[in-house]
Scaffold this active site. Structure first.
Site, PDB file in Angstrom:
ATOM      1  N   ASP A 104       2.336   0.607   7.632  1.00  0.00           N
ATOM      2  CA  ASP A 104       2.222  -0.189   8.857  1.00  0.00           C
ATOM      3  C   ASP A 104       3.529  -0.326   9.635  1.00  0.00           C
ATOM      4  O   ASP A 104       3.518  -0.777  10.777  1.00  0.00           O
ATOM      5  CB  ASP A 104       1.729  -1.603   8.509  1.00  0.00           C
ATOM      6  CG  ASP A 104       0.221  -1.651   8.303  1.00  0.00           C
ATOM      7  OD1 ASP A 104      -0.406  -0.584   8.272  1.00  0.00           O
ATOM      8  OD2 ASP A 104      -0.320  -2.761   8.164  1.00  0.00           O
ATOM      9  N   SER A 164       1.029  -3.857  -4.939  1.00  0.00           N
ATOM     10  CA  SER A 164      -0.172  -3.031  -5.004  1.00  0.00           C
ATOM     11  C   SER A 164      -1.468  -3.833  -5.041  1.00  0.00           C
ATOM     12  O   SER A 164      -2.227  -3.761  -6.001  1.00  0.00           O
ATOM     13  CB  SER A 164      -0.070  -2.129  -6.255  1.00  0.00           C
ATOM     14  OG  SER A 164      -1.098  -1.177  -6.247  1.00  0.00           O
ATOM     15  N   ALA A 207       0.840  -1.220   0.000  1.00  0.00           N
ATOM     16  CA  ALA A 207       0.000   0.000   0.000  1.00  0.00           C
ATOM     17  C   ALA A 207       0.870   1.264   0.000  1.00  0.00           C
ATOM     18  O   ALA A 207       0.816   2.080  -0.929  1.00  0.00           O
ATOM     19  CB  ALA A 207      -0.935  -0.002   1.204  1.00  0.00           C
ATOM     20  N   ALA A 208       1.702   1.422   1.046  1.00  0.00           N
ATOM     21  CA  ALA A 208       2.466   2.673   1.179  1.00  0.00           C
ATOM     22  C   ALA A 208       3.507   2.821   0.055  1.00  0.00           C
ATOM     23  O   ALA A 208       3.666   3.918  -0.511  1.00  0.00           O
ATOM     24  CB  ALA A 208       3.148   2.730   2.549  1.00  0.00           C
ATOM     25  N   ARG A 232       3.603  11.469 -10.354  1.00  0.00           N
ATOM     26  CA  ARG A 232       2.745  12.612 -10.713  1.00  0.00           C
ATOM     27  C   ARG A 232       3.430  13.957 -10.483  1.00  0.00           C
ATOM     28  O   ARG A 232       2.957  14.979 -10.945  1.00  0.00           O
ATOM     29  CB  ARG A 232       1.435  12.552  -9.929  1.00  0.00           C
ATOM     30  CG  ARG A 232       0.436  11.553 -10.508  1.00  0.00           C
ATOM     31  CD  ARG A 232      -0.960  11.805  -9.978  1.00  0.00           C
ATOM     32  NE  ARG A 232      -1.052  11.523  -8.557  1.00  0.00           N
ATOM     33  CZ  ARG A 232      -1.344  10.320  -8.052  1.00  0.00           C
ATOM     34  NH1 ARG A 232      -1.608   9.322  -8.847  1.00  0.00           N
ATOM     35  NH2 ARG A 232      -1.400  10.135  -6.755  1.00  0.00           N
ATOM     36  N   CYS A 234      -6.998  -5.481   2.409  1.00  0.00           N
ATOM     37  CA  CYS A 234      -8.297  -5.215   3.063  1.00  0.00           C
ATOM     38  C   CYS A 234      -9.423  -5.986   2.378  1.00  0.00           C
ATOM     39  O   CYS A 234     -10.449  -6.263   2.994  1.00  0.00           O
ATOM     40  CB  CYS A 234      -8.634  -3.726   3.014  1.00  0.00           C
ATOM     41  SG  CYS A 234      -7.279  -2.680   3.535  1.00  0.00           S
ATOM     42  N   TYR A 269     -31.335  15.888   6.830  1.00  0.00           N
ATOM     43  CA  TYR A 269     -32.464  15.071   7.284  1.00  0.00           C
ATOM     44  C   TYR A 269     -33.517  14.933   6.195  1.00  0.00           C
ATOM     45  O   TYR A 269     -33.952  15.931   5.604  1.00  0.00           O
ATOM     46  CB  TYR A 269     -33.130  15.645   8.542  1.00  0.00           C
ATOM     47  CG  TYR A 269     -34.514  15.055   8.740  1.00  0.00           C
ATOM     48  CD1 TYR A 269     -34.671  13.689   8.983  1.00  0.00           C
ATOM     49  CD2 TYR A 269     -35.666  15.840   8.630  1.00  0.00           C
ATOM     50  CE1 TYR A 269     -35.932  13.119   9.115  1.00  0.00           C
ATOM     51  CE2 TYR A 269     -36.929  15.275   8.764  1.00  0.00           C
ATOM     52  CZ  TYR A 269     -37.056  13.908   9.005  1.00  0.00           C
ATOM     53  OH  TYR A 269     -38.296  13.347   9.129  1.00  0.00           O
ATOM     54  N   ASN A 328      -1.888   4.915   3.079  1.00  0.00           N
ATOM     55  CA  ASN A 328      -1.984   5.666   1.825  1.00  0.00           C
ATOM     56  C   ASN A 328      -1.697   7.146   2.033  1.00  0.00           C
ATOM     57  O   ASN A 328      -0.977   7.770   1.241  1.00  0.00           O
ATOM     58  CB  ASN A 328      -3.365   5.462   1.194  1.00  0.00           C
ATOM     59  CG  ASN A 328      -3.391   4.188   0.384  1.00  0.00           C
ATOM     60  OD1 ASN A 328      -2.858   4.126  -0.715  1.00  0.00           O
ATOM     61  ND2 ASN A 328      -3.962   3.141   0.949  1.00  0.00           N
TER      62      ASN A 328
HETATM   63  C1  FAD Z   1      -7.291  -9.256   6.110  1.00  0.00           C
HETATM   64  C2  FAD Z   1      -6.960  -7.807   6.271  1.00  0.00           C
HETATM   65  C3  FAD Z   1      -7.983  -6.870   6.237  1.00  0.00           C
HETATM   66  C4  FAD Z   1      -7.693  -5.520   6.378  1.00  0.00           C
HETATM   67  N1  FAD Z   1      -8.711  -4.625   6.331  1.00  0.00           N
HETATM   68  C5  FAD Z   1      -8.448  -3.308   6.431  1.00  0.00           C
HETATM   69  C6  FAD Z   1      -9.496  -2.360   6.319  1.00  0.00           C
HETATM   70  O1  FAD Z   1     -10.664  -2.709   6.093  1.00  0.00           O
HETATM   71  N2  FAD Z   1      -9.176  -1.039   6.454  1.00  0.00           N
HETATM   72  C7  FAD Z   1      -7.898  -0.622   6.676  1.00  0.00           C
HETATM   73  O2  FAD Z   1      -7.667   0.588   6.769  1.00  0.00           O
HETATM   74  N3  FAD Z   1      -6.871  -1.517   6.774  1.00  0.00           N
HETATM   75  C8  FAD Z   1      -7.120  -2.829   6.653  1.00  0.00           C
HETATM   76  N4  FAD Z   1      -6.094  -3.737   6.719  1.00  0.00           N
HETATM   77  C9  FAD Z   1      -4.713  -3.256   6.948  1.00  0.00           C
HETATM   78  C10 FAD Z   1      -4.050  -2.888   5.650  1.00  0.00           C
HETATM   79  O3  FAD Z   1      -4.071  -3.942   4.762  1.00  0.00           O
HETATM   80  C11 FAD Z   1      -2.625  -2.460   5.948  1.00  0.00           C
HETATM   81  O4  FAD Z   1      -2.682  -1.354   6.804  1.00  0.00           O
HETATM   82  C12 FAD Z   1      -1.848  -2.110   4.699  1.00  0.00           C
HETATM   83  O5  FAD Z   1      -1.688  -3.228   3.874  1.00  0.00           O
HETATM   84  C13 FAD Z   1      -0.472  -1.555   5.077  1.00  0.00           C
HETATM   85  O6  FAD Z   1       0.264  -1.364   3.925  1.00  0.00           O
HETATM   86  P1  FAD Z   1       1.850  -1.267   3.960  1.00  0.00           P
HETATM   87  O7  FAD Z   1       2.260  -1.050   2.549  1.00  0.00           O
HETATM   88  O8  FAD Z   1       2.278  -0.294   4.978  1.00  0.00           O
HETATM   89  O9  FAD Z   1       2.364  -2.673   4.503  1.00  0.00           O
HETATM   90  P2  FAD Z   1       2.117  -4.157   4.040  1.00  0.00           P
HETATM   91  O10 FAD Z   1       0.774  -4.323   3.452  1.00  0.00           O
HETATM   92  O11 FAD Z   1       2.484  -5.007   5.203  1.00  0.00           O
HETATM   93  O12 FAD Z   1       3.184  -4.374   2.878  1.00  0.00           O
HETATM   94  C14 FAD Z   1       4.555  -4.385   3.133  1.00  0.00           C
HETATM   95  C15 FAD Z   1       5.253  -5.128   2.005  1.00  0.00           C
HETATM   96  O13 FAD Z   1       6.659  -5.015   2.202  1.00  0.00           O
HETATM   97  C16 FAD Z   1       7.245  -6.300   2.010  1.00  0.00           C
HETATM   98  N5  FAD Z   1       8.504  -6.350   2.746  1.00  0.00           N
HETATM   99  C17 FAD Z   1       8.677  -6.400   4.094  1.00  0.00           C
HETATM  100  N6  FAD Z   1       9.989  -6.419   4.403  1.00  0.00           N
HETATM  101  C18 FAD Z   1      10.652  -6.365   3.229  1.00  0.00           C
HETATM  102  C19 FAD Z   1      12.021  -6.367   2.897  1.00  0.00           C
HETATM  103  N7  FAD Z   1      12.970  -6.401   3.836  1.00  0.00           N
HETATM  104  N8  FAD Z   1      12.376  -6.310   1.586  1.00  0.00           N
HETATM  105  C20 FAD Z   1      11.428  -6.267   0.606  1.00  0.00           C
HETATM  106  N9  FAD Z   1      10.099  -6.285   0.877  1.00  0.00           N
HETATM  107  C21 FAD Z   1       9.722  -6.321   2.169  1.00  0.00           C
HETATM  108  C22 FAD Z   1       6.192  -7.248   2.544  1.00  0.00           C
HETATM  109  O14 FAD Z   1       6.377  -8.577   2.088  1.00  0.00           O
HETATM  110  C23 FAD Z   1       4.930  -6.620   1.967  1.00  0.00           C
HETATM  111  O15 FAD Z   1       4.782  -7.031   0.633  1.00  0.00           O
HETATM  112  C24 FAD Z   1      -6.344  -5.100   6.569  1.00  0.00           C
HETATM  113  C25 FAD Z   1      -5.313  -6.047   6.600  1.00  0.00           C
HETATM  114  C26 FAD Z   1      -5.613  -7.386   6.429  1.00  0.00           C
HETATM  115  C27 FAD Z   1      -4.501  -8.394   6.465  1.00  0.00           C
END
Ligand code: FAD
Length: 456
Positions: free
Chosen positions: A288, A41, A12-13, A23, A45, A431, A310
């Site tokens: 995260d 990507s 995500a991030a 952009r 969720c 309302y 995001n």
């Molecule tokens: C089932 C589920 C439901 C969810 N529902 C919601 C929701 O409804 N609303 C909401 O706001 N949030 C929800 N979330 C949380 C949301 O998915 C996360 O907050 C979001 O994915 C965070 O994105 P991120 O990119 O920070 O980290 P992540 O999604 O954890 O992605 C990090 C990526 O970095 C990779 N990585 C880690 N270390 C390394 C490394 N050393 N070298 C290379 N790659 C690496 C990982 O493998 C992963 O691919 C949910 C999560 C899950 C699991």
């Protein structure tokens, strides 16, 4: 010369940073994103709804493909894990997860978006087959495949947080008899206990005997030959099962950051300032893997959510590009659902608010979410929490079959605007009978709190 931007992590991030940088046309850069996964990507969720079957094709969860980014000029490196960050040399060390080969990569600006991973609690025989965690797209595919096998009739979910509840819904709607076990005395412990108990009662009522929920008991062992067949709890329950989903929380992926001297904060998540800068020059972090500044408690907290990931990614990209953006912090606003029941909250719950020294006052009410005579009117329960001394709104929780989350979003806006209860209760809300009541249940809750403050 182009600025070399390197991003670690691609769910995500990381992709958000990439997309925003692409952009910002005036920023002349190269972008190289490294992920240990074989895709980028995607919507984690959406996994519960994919398991449920609402979305049939896993491809639908992919927001952007590597080719799309590459066409725009970013370089996406799949199956490449970063194993070391070398800030003094402005380099990272990357290892190919398939053949183990390593390579050094130079950066001018680095973004760490390594996210979080599921906690694996110390339960005996975790290695048995058909025990799953939920984080990656493949986890969702594996869970759904197992759930859809004709011999799969029963499941156990360990953990009653958001993900546990969302998976419970998915299994229940697929006619799997499911037993959820939560170690705390209440499911969804980020809600106040009486709201959590209400949610539990509603879930059990709606599930018509297909779902069981145990609280205050923990799983200590899995049993079975090769594949899991039984779950054993600390209080001696023995539960037969065909599959198990473990969803007891997540922990941030910050080991490489820590080893590089990057400061960590609460829950071992990376500490950043409001421009997403770490304590080390030219290194940013988002998503995260970082802790958050909580706008009500004014303390750091770790609230890993896709919504924040995001926004933080966008903020990081703008600052990486040499422009200015500041991310103020979070309220922890969140929403989930169980078979039509919307469950949502923002800000602090009353228990937390008390811990932070607020003199709390709250009002909980159940009312119709639309004019009572409208056929679609449903009950909504709202708990609004304020501080007696400052009269500021601290948080709210809502559950109901209808638009509970829209009330929570309204409270989130009020908290961000630093409103007092008496300012809030004059809010000019919409309302008409199909949408609300003449005095929205949320404003009724505010009115009760206001009256109590002035009566005390
Ligand atoms: C089932 C589920 C439901 C969810 N529902 C919601 C929701 O409804 N609303 C909401 O706001 N949030 C929800 N979330 C949380 C949301 O998915 C996360 O907050 C979001 O994915 C965070 O994105 P991120 O990119 O920070 O980290 P992540 O999604 O954890 O992605 C990090 C990526 O970095 C990779 N990585 C880690 N270390 C390394 C490394 N050393 N070298 C290379 N790659 C690496 C990982 O493998 C992963 O691919 C949910 C999560 C899950 C699991």
């Amino acid at each position: 010369m182009k600025t070399r931007v390197v991003i670690i992590g691609g769910v995500a991030a990381g992709p958000k940073i990439t997309a925003k940088l692409l952009r910002i046309k005036e920023f002349d850069c190269t972008i190289d994103l490294y992920t240990e996964e074989n895709m980028i990507s995607y919507s984690a969720c959406g996994l519960p709804y994919f398991v449920e079957g609402l979305i049939e094709d896993p491809e639908r969860l992919i927001v952007r493909r590597p080719e799309q980014f590459e066409e725009q000029g970013a370089n996406i490196h799949l199956n490449k894990r970063c194993i070391k960050i070398m800030p003094d040399e402005h380099k990272i060390l990357v290892q190919d997860v398939k053949n183990g080969e390593t390579q050094e990569v130079e950066y001018d600006k680095l973004a760490i978006t390594t996210g979080a991973r599921p906690i694996l609690p110390p339960i005996m025989n975790f290695h048995l087959k058909n025990i799953f965690t939920v984080r990656k797209l493949q986890d969702g595919i594996d869970i759904r495949n197992k759930m859809r096998e004709p011999e799969t009739k029963k499941a156990v979910i360990v953990g009653g947080g958001y993900i546990g509840i969302e998976m419970l819904e998915a299994l229940y709607l697929n006619n799997i008899e499911t037993h959820l076990i939560e170690m705390n005395e209440h499911i969804l412990p980020i809600f106040d206990p009486e709201i959590s108990d209400l949610i539990k009662d509603e879930i059990l009522k709606m599930s018509k005997g297909k779902v069981e929920i145990t609280t205050g008991d923990g799983v200590i062992a899995f049993e079975g030959s090769e594949r899991v067949q039984r779950v054993i709890t600390a209080k001696g329950q023995i539960i037969d099962t065909d599959m198990v989903i473990v969803a007891v929380g997540v922990t941030p992926n910050t080991e490489i950051a820590k080893a590089a001297g990057i400061e960590l904060g609460v829950s071992n998540a990376i500490r950043v300032n409001n421009r997403m800068q770490t304590n080390i020059k030219d290194i940013y972090a988002a998503g995260d893997c970082i802790e958050n500044f909580h706008l009500v408690s004014k303390n750091y907290a770790w609230i890993p959510l896709g919504s924040s990931a995001n926004k933080e990614g966008r903020c990081a990209a703008i600052n990486i590009a040499g422009q200015y953006d500041a991310f103020p912090g979070v309220l922890g606003s969140a929403v989930t659902r169980y078979d039509g029941l919307t469950i949502s909250l923002t800000g602090l719950n009353e228990t937390e608010a008390k811990k932070f020294g607020f003199d709390t006052i709250s009002s909980t009410m159940t009312k119709k979410d639309k004019a009572g005579y409208m056929p679609q009117a449903e009950n909504i329960t709202i708990k609004l929490i304020a501080d007696k001394r400052s009269k500021k709104i601290l948080g709210a929780q809502a559950i109901g079959s209808g638009d509970a989350d829209k009330r929570i979003n309204t409270v989130a806006s009020a908290i961000m605007a630093d409103q007092t209860v008496d300012e809030f209760l004059h809010l000019d809300m919409t309302y008409a009978p199909p949408f609300s009541t003449a005095v929205d249940p949320l404003l009724s809750a505010a009115l009760v709190i206001n009256n109590r403050i002035y009566a005390s």
